[in-house]
Design an enzyme around this catalytic site. Structure first.
Site, PDB file in Angstrom:
ATOM      1  N   LEU A  74     -17.875  -3.145   3.046  1.00  0.00           N
ATOM      2  CA  LEU A  74     -18.853  -2.247   2.422  1.00  0.00           C
ATOM      3  C   LEU A  74     -18.787  -2.326   0.891  1.00  0.00           C
ATOM      4  O   LEU A  74     -19.314  -1.460   0.197  1.00  0.00           O
ATOM      5  CB  LEU A  74     -18.620  -0.807   2.883  1.00  0.00           C
ATOM      6  CG  LEU A  74     -18.839  -0.561   4.380  1.00  0.00           C
ATOM      7  CD1 LEU A  74     -18.394   0.840   4.762  1.00  0.00           C
ATOM      8  CD2 LEU A  74     -20.294  -0.772   4.747  1.00  0.00           C
ATOM      9  N   GLY A  75     -18.133  -3.369   0.394  1.00  0.00           N
ATOM     10  CA  GLY A  75     -18.048  -3.525  -1.056  1.00  0.00           C
ATOM     11  C   GLY A  75     -17.324  -2.384  -1.731  1.00  0.00           C
ATOM     12  O   GLY A  75     -17.698  -1.961  -2.823  1.00  0.00           O
ATOM     13  N   ARG A  76     -16.266  -1.850  -1.090  1.00  0.00           N
ATOM     14  CA  ARG A  76     -15.526  -0.677  -1.590  1.00  0.00           C
ATOM     15  C   ARG A  76     -16.446   0.527  -1.769  1.00  0.00           C
ATOM     16  O   ARG A  76     -16.280   1.321  -2.698  1.00  0.00           O
ATOM     17  CB  ARG A  76     -14.792  -1.010  -2.888  1.00  0.00           C
ATOM     18  CG  ARG A  76     -13.747  -2.087  -2.717  1.00  0.00           C
ATOM     19  CD  ARG A  76     -12.860  -2.253  -3.949  1.00  0.00           C
ATOM     20  NE  ARG A  76     -11.850  -3.258  -3.656  1.00  0.00           N
ATOM     21  CZ  ARG A  76     -12.030  -4.580  -3.795  1.00  0.00           C
ATOM     22  NH1 ARG A  76     -13.182  -5.026  -4.256  1.00  0.00           N
ATOM     23  NH2 ARG A  76     -11.090  -5.434  -3.499  1.00  0.00           N
ATOM     24  N   GLY A  77     -17.418   0.639  -0.886  1.00  0.00           N
ATOM     25  CA  GLY A  77     -18.331   1.776  -0.921  1.00  0.00           C
ATOM     26  C   GLY A  77     -19.596   1.519  -1.712  1.00  0.00           C
ATOM     27  O   GLY A  77     -20.565   2.280  -1.598  1.00  0.00           O
ATOM     28  N   TYR A  98       0.843  -1.195   0.000  1.00  0.00           N
ATOM     29  CA  TYR A  98       0.000   0.000   0.000  1.00  0.00           C
ATOM     30  C   TYR A  98       0.882   1.250   0.000  1.00  0.00           C
ATOM     31  O   TYR A  98       1.572   1.543   0.964  1.00  0.00           O
ATOM     32  CB  TYR A  98      -0.918   0.034   1.222  1.00  0.00           C
ATOM     33  CG  TYR A  98      -1.820  -1.175   1.381  1.00  0.00           C
ATOM     34  CD1 TYR A  98      -2.153  -1.991   0.309  1.00  0.00           C
ATOM     35  CD2 TYR A  98      -2.339  -1.499   2.632  1.00  0.00           C
ATOM     36  CE1 TYR A  98      -2.973  -3.083   0.476  1.00  0.00           C
ATOM     37  CE2 TYR A  98      -3.177  -2.589   2.807  1.00  0.00           C
ATOM     38  CZ  TYR A  98      -3.488  -3.386   1.728  1.00  0.00           C
ATOM     39  OH  TYR A  98      -4.305  -4.477   1.898  1.00  0.00           O
ATOM     40  N   HIS A 140       0.296 -12.031   1.627  1.00  0.00           N
ATOM     41  CA  HIS A 140      -0.721 -11.196   0.984  1.00  0.00           C
ATOM     42  C   HIS A 140      -1.367 -11.911  -0.197  1.00  0.00           C
ATOM     43  O   HIS A 140      -2.589 -11.821  -0.402  1.00  0.00           O
ATOM     44  CB  HIS A 140      -0.068  -9.887   0.531  1.00  0.00           C
ATOM     45  CG  HIS A 140      -1.028  -8.759   0.354  1.00  0.00           C
ATOM     46  ND1 HIS A 140      -0.610  -7.466   0.151  1.00  0.00           N
ATOM     47  CD2 HIS A 140      -2.376  -8.699   0.352  1.00  0.00           C
ATOM     48  CE1 HIS A 140      -1.660  -6.669   0.034  1.00  0.00           C
ATOM     49  NE2 HIS A 140      -2.738  -7.396   0.140  1.00  0.00           N
ATOM     50  N   SER A 143     -12.981  -4.991   2.917  1.00  0.00           N
ATOM     51  CA  SER A 143     -13.995  -4.370   2.045  1.00  0.00           C
ATOM     52  C   SER A 143     -15.413  -4.836   2.403  1.00  0.00           C
ATOM     53  O   SER A 143     -16.182  -5.234   1.528  1.00  0.00           O
ATOM     54  CB  SER A 143     -13.699  -4.671   0.566  1.00  0.00           C
ATOM     55  OG  SER A 143     -12.500  -4.062   0.163  1.00  0.00           O
TER      56      SER A 143
END
Length: 331
Positions: A208-211, A57, A126, A206
């Site tokens: 939230l499903g990436r928003g 990242y 990862h 994720s």
């Protein structure tokens, strides 16, 4: 006070919601350093004690950001990082996977320097390198535990068979994989069943499903120019419209409970078992506080049945990553 959950059977206990730190410096458009710092510190004030990062990242800058967050309070925070998406010493992402023991050892030392700490609480592979037997990668990680540099081991986005192979080399504390109402693969492919059989905790990223599941993203125009989601199939024209029909039904159910669709989605993940920890990512205090309020949401059997009907496995249109990234997922 934030409730704690046992993550696996190796003695690690963390807050039921952690904080995914990736988006604070990487992948989701321009970063606001001061707001991100305020958000991370507010998370700690509200009882979050798990911070998740990775050398990939940034690359590297996210670990450096987390170092600033944990400075002066290291002993009260569980820090997890990851290795396996190859990054050169100068911070170049090569696009390759690397699970070689020498690379893992060198990467961990660099991660510890960036985090300004002498040990890592949880270290994940990862991605599984298909060119290296997972037993070799896990053996190298196990050596880091023996050396006192790492407390617990994990693996990300691995198949049930790979998880079993890794766990046989050294007990895993956590498996981290995407999990939400829009990504329920681990229910169908045996991963959740395997980790429960083996006594391994599960960390859902994720959630939230990436928003997507918040309903805030109605078109690609809502995303910054360099936002990673612009190339994610689920947000592409055609797929997005289909997925928003599901989100609208979630919003209606959430409104009936006087909560947001995002809170409903997070509450659903947490309701899937006390062995599951969610790590939503955000870089704004407002959204952080909204996310953490989901811990107080109680879902009835009728609510859970309704959500299964609205968003069953396979109902989301489009893959969760672009083609190249999908190819790095094990199994």
């Amino acid at each position: 006070m934030m409730r704690q959950r046992k993550l696996g059977s190796q003695g690690l206990e963390v807050s039921e919601q952690g904080l995914g730190c990736m988006g604070m410096t990487f992948a989701y458009g321009p970063a606001d350093d001061q707001e991100a710092l305020r958000t991370a510190h507010r998370a700690l004030e509200l009882g979050v004690n798990l911070l998740d990062t990775a050398d990939f990242y940034g690359p590297h800058s996210n670990e450096e950001f987390v170092a600033r967050v944990i400075a002066g309070r290291r002993d009260s925070i569980t820090v997890s990082s990851k290795v396996g998406n190859e990054v050169t010493a100068d911070g170049t992402i090569t696009g390759r996977l690397n699970g070689r023991p020498d690379y893992i050892r060198t990467s961990l030392d660099a991660t510890l320097r960036r985090l300004d700490t002498d040990r890592l609480d949880l270290y994940y592979l990862h991605r599984v390198d298909p060119a290296v037997p997972v037993e070799e990668s896990t053996g190298a990680l196990a050596d880091l535990v023996t050396a006192g540099k790492v407390r617990h081991l994990g693996i990300c986005e691995a198949s049930a068979a790979t998880i079993r192979r890794a766990h046989a080399v050294h007990p895993l504390t956590a498996v981290q994989t995407e999990y939400s109402l829009s990504t329920r693969d681990v229910e169908a492919n045996g991963v959740l069943a395997a980790v429960r059989e083996l006594g391994i905790g599960f960390v859902g990223y994720s959630p939230l499903g990436r928003g997507l599941l918040t309903g805030a993203i109605r078109s690609l125009d809502a995303l910054a120019e360099h936002d990673f989601r612009r190339v994610v199939p689920r947000f592409q024209q055609g797929n997005l419209e289909t997925n928003l029909h599901i989100v609208e039904r979630l919003q209606a159910l959430a409104a009936a409970k006087n909560i947001t669709a995002g809170q409903l989605a997070l509450a659903w993940v947490l309701a899937q078992g006390d062995d599951i920890v969610a790590i939503p990512g955000t870089k704004r205090v407002t959204y952080l506080e909204e996310n953490l309020a989901a811990c107080a949401v109680e879902l009835s059997a009728a609510d859970l049945a309704a959500l299964d009907e609205i968003a069953p496995h396979g109902s989301t249109a489009g893959d969760r990553y672009p083609v190249g990234a999908m190819a790095t997922l094990d199994g």
